[in-house]
Design an enzyme around this catalytic site. Structure first.
Site, PDB file in Angstrom:
ATOM      1  N   ASP A  54       0.820  -1.208   0.000  1.00  0.00           N
ATOM      2  CA  ASP A  54       0.000   0.000   0.000  1.00  0.00           C
ATOM      3  C   ASP A  54       0.853   1.257   0.000  1.00  0.00           C
ATOM      4  O   ASP A  54       2.074   1.207   0.198  1.00  0.00           O
ATOM      5  CB  ASP A  54      -0.944  -0.001   1.214  1.00  0.00           C
ATOM      6  N   ASN A 100      -7.049  -2.403  14.649  1.00  0.00           N
ATOM      7  CA  ASN A 100      -8.450  -2.664  14.287  1.00  0.00           C
ATOM      8  C   ASN A 100      -8.604  -3.894  13.393  1.00  0.00           C
ATOM      9  O   ASN A 100      -9.677  -4.142  12.855  1.00  0.00           O
ATOM     10  CB  ASN A 100      -9.058  -1.433  13.611  1.00  0.00           C
ATOM     11  N   HIS A 109      -6.984  -4.437  10.525  1.00  0.00           N
ATOM     12  CA  HIS A 109      -6.777  -4.256   9.075  1.00  0.00           C
ATOM     13  C   HIS A 109      -5.520  -4.982   8.618  1.00  0.00           C
ATOM     14  O   HIS A 109      -4.594  -5.205   9.390  1.00  0.00           O
ATOM     15  CB  HIS A 109      -6.778  -2.768   8.685  1.00  0.00           C
ATOM     16  N   GLU A 161      -9.595  -1.789   5.523  1.00  0.00           N
ATOM     17  CA  GLU A 161     -10.131  -1.379   6.815  1.00  0.00           C
ATOM     18  C   GLU A 161     -11.434  -2.116   7.126  1.00  0.00           C
ATOM     19  O   GLU A 161     -12.168  -2.510   6.211  1.00  0.00           O
ATOM     20  CB  GLU A 161     -10.405   0.132   6.791  1.00  0.00           C
TER      21      GLU A 161
HETATM   22  C1  F6R Z   1       1.726  -1.424   6.172  1.00  0.00           C
HETATM   23  C2  F6R Z   1       0.358  -1.927   6.296  1.00  0.00           C
HETATM   24  C3  F6R Z   1      -0.381  -1.910   7.578  1.00  0.00           C
HETATM   25  C4  F6R Z   1       0.490  -2.254   8.801  1.00  0.00           C
HETATM   26  C5  F6R Z   1      -0.341  -2.202  10.082  1.00  0.00           C
HETATM   27  C6  F6R Z   1       0.508  -2.440  11.302  1.00  0.00           C
HETATM   28  O1  F6R Z   1       2.201  -1.547   4.841  1.00  0.00           O
HETATM   29  O2  F6R Z   1      -0.185  -2.330   5.313  1.00  0.00           O
HETATM   30  O3  F6R Z   1      -1.457  -2.821   7.503  1.00  0.00           O
HETATM   31  O4  F6R Z   1       1.040  -3.520   8.635  1.00  0.00           O
HETATM   32  O5  F6R Z   1      -0.966  -0.951  10.181  1.00  0.00           O
HETATM   33  O6  F6R Z   1       1.409  -1.371  11.438  1.00  0.00           O
HETATM   34  P1  F6R Z   1       2.577  -1.398  12.547  1.00  0.00           P
HETATM   35  O7  F6R Z   1       3.506  -2.475  12.149  1.00  0.00           O
HETATM   36  O8  F6R Z   1       3.215  -0.030  12.439  1.00  0.00           O
HETATM   37  O9  F6R Z   1       1.905  -1.648  13.849  1.00  0.00           O
END
Ligand code: F6R
Length: 241
Positions: free
Chosen positions: A67, A136, A138, A143
């Site tokens: 992403d 959450n 995701h 989301e």
């Molecule tokens: C990042 C992504 C997100 C993260 C998630 C966890 O490319 O797609 O889904 O993997 O938000 O983020 P951290 O590792 O910062 O807790």
């Protein structure tokens, strides 16, 4: 889902790096799905160490990131382009033309998403997908909601994600409110998936992931339909601390 329960973040990082390294050793032209965020940083450090030690060669791999914020310039220090370059790509011998990251500045977001889908298909699909998980639930920027998207798409970030990611920006207002992301279908088409989770903040999402329900209100729960997922998490994320 296989679960590798670790004693802390370092162990998660080492186990994930070892699996990724084995994938590249078995198939030097492996197609790797990359994630950003705090969680994979330790894994990337260990991959750089292996490259520097001469035990890992990235010259034939192809990479697709999950992403990118939208809109956001690649040069912006908060962009996932910038992150990947700083945390991994500039330190290893991956070929720039084999790196794919969604363009957060694309004028036509739909055309950018379509082209990205085509590029994944042309590469033969993802062999190993690295994932973190949002508080959450995701994965990528898929989301929680009434429905999920199968394919690469533009999405609005939830308040929870804006709040969680505000730590990387000078102010909360600077967090882009949209992103381009691969869809749940793209993730589930990967041959193998590594889901990394560290820390207490992820415990609710992991608990919900490990019960039997599948729901669009916890996008990661769709991973339970995939035959080859390895969850690598520490005791805090597992709810034991
Ligand atoms: C990042 C992504 C997100 C993260 C998630 C966890 O490319 O797609 O889904 O993997 O938000 O983020 P951290 O590792 O910062 O807790």
């Amino acid at each position: 889902m296989e679960i590798l329960l670790c004693n802390g973040y370092d162990e998660i990082s080492e186990k994930a790096a070892a699996i990724l390294a084995d994938t590249v050793k078995e198939n030097p032209a492996a197609v790797l799905g990359m994630a950003t965020g705090s969680t994979p940083e330790g894994m990337y450090k260990r991959l750089i160490e292996r490259y520097e030690a001469g035990t890992l060669d990235f010259s034939a791999v192809e990479t697709f990131n999950l992403d990118e914020y939208y809109p956001l310039a690649a040069e912006n220090e908060q962009s996932y382009h910038y992150y990947m370059n700083e945390k991994l790509f500039k330190h290893i011998n991956v070929k720039p033309e084999r790196i794919h990251i969604l363009n957060g500045e694309a004028k036509d977001a739909d055309a950018e998403c379509k082209a990205y889908s085509n590029a994944i298909a042309a590469a033969g699909g993802i062999d190993l997908q690295i994932l973190g998980i949002g508080e959450n639930g995701h994965i990528g920027f898929n989301e929680p909601g009434e429905y999920l998207h199968a394919d690469v798409h533009k999405t609005a970030l939830t308040e929870s994600t804006v709040n969680a990611n505000a730590r990387f920006f000078a102010t909360r207002d600077e967090v882009p409110r949209y992103a381009l992301t691969v869809g749940i279908g793209d993730i589930l088409r990967a041959k193998k998936i590594l889901l990394l989770a560290s820390g207490k903040a992820k415990a609710n999402a992991i608990r919900a992931l490990l019960d039997d329900r599948i729901t669009t209100s916890l996008p990661a729960s769709l991973l339970k339909t995939h035959p080859n997922v390895v969850l690598i998490c520490d005791r805090a994320a597992f709810g034991e601390e």
